[in-house]
Design a protein around this motif. Sequence first.
Motif: not given
Length: 538
Positions: A109-136
Amino acid sequence: MPSNTVDRRTFLKLSGGAAATMALAGCTGGDTGGTTTTTDSGGTGTTTDTTTTAGGGQQDFDLTITQGSLPAGLDPHDHRETPTEVVMLHVYEGVLTRDADGKILESLATEWERVEGENAITFQLRDGVTFHNGDELTPEDVAYSINRIVDDEVGFASPQSDQLAGVTGAEAMDGAVRVMNDGLNPIVFSEFATYCDIMQQSWVEDRSQAEIAGDMNGTGPFQLESYTEDEEVVLIRYDDYWQEPAAAASVTFRGAAESSTRVNQLLAGETDIVVNVPPQEVQRVNDSDNATIAAAPSTRLLFNALRYDVEPFSSKEFRQALNYAVDLNSIIQNVLGGFGGPTSQPTLPNFVGYNPDLSPYEYDPERAAELVEQSGHAGVEIEMHTPVGRYLKDLEIAEAVAGFINDLPNVTATVRQRDFGSLVDELLTGNIEDKPPWYLIGWGEATFDGGLVMTALLKSDGALTTFSNEELDQLLTRAGNEEGDTRAQTLMDANALCHEEAPWIFLNQQYSVYGVNSALNWEARADERIDAYAITKN
């Protein structure tokens, strides 16, 4: 200098590391004080820092790391042992991570924050990451991995559910993941910086549990080459890693329960890093031509768990008696050579919630014998279960503890040596009745948070609990909905209650002492991570 006269100060000199000296000063509370650790307990987080970079341009080299034991399996969500986690961190990654000082950094994740007014958070994910089998990597993979840990109906009942305490589930968004909590969850980002390896949903769902336990497919800097159960795990560099490829071409993990075996292998050039070098071997390692010592006080404390539901440990007076019976300072000096710190509570110094007003139980065998009589259990025979080789001098510590208790006129104590893996299996069933009534174990908490330690080990519904106390449950529940100084004070009150109730025999903070190939550049970390990605060669 005879090896058995090496004291702590000499050890620091012999270890030769300014970093080790600074870390010791920050964690033992007996030296110059101060803190070397930075943590983030909540709020919005973004950072320009990145994770450790590899030493590019170096000639390939191979690494061998020998721990006290090997992983019982390769499923990153189906274990609770540091030796297994050390292997996993090379193949699997989380949305966040930490540097050697405990600072939270971005990862998948490149950014993370709480959702205002809710018991929740979000993670903004990094682009261009692959698993070892080649899938994104996809947001669905991240949400699935979180749910696989916290939701028993997603695959299996993970023993790591309490490591994401307060997290109730996750859902994929466009390029991001939303995580739901059951309340404020003040330490949620700290949890994700330490736990929750990300797996590929389709890869997991296409395999049986046994197949997952024998294979690996992550996004980390190394991928699995081969796995021979109880023999070795071989990883090779993943050249399509989203950061610079690792300097090391391969990493082989092996296990050796006997510390003398590990040291002999190091000095013979058969391995590059070994764990838990005993104090009497420090001089021999530093006098060698090819190895040196690296050390740091760890985030791990050792204790004797006492099951509250079994006599005689159901008696508070008997549990207190055991603490008074043990000369902890003698164990630290004579068994550990001074390489440890006494504990008085389930939380270490520099952790959130540590109570500085508490002192370790004094050595008072007469008071101990009186409390045994008051408990009504005089004449009882008890047996301690202990692993061998998992922790620094674990068997010797267990034998010393049992020896002090056996010196009481009204208790007989013995020690039973156990294979670490089989002991852990009994601790992880979720059923307190499967656990030995009295056992030695260590607990490392890389979040630097005392609330997580007590919730997992001492709350009535804790994943690994051996204790139940309504007042403690209420304090820990309240702390889960508080922040900052208010939460820290509640946890300090919980630690004071634990000291009084004595659910454990409080033992020592472990110092991590490694033997290292002199040709390598590597520094020991407080969180006990041996990160081959950060290792370069001289």
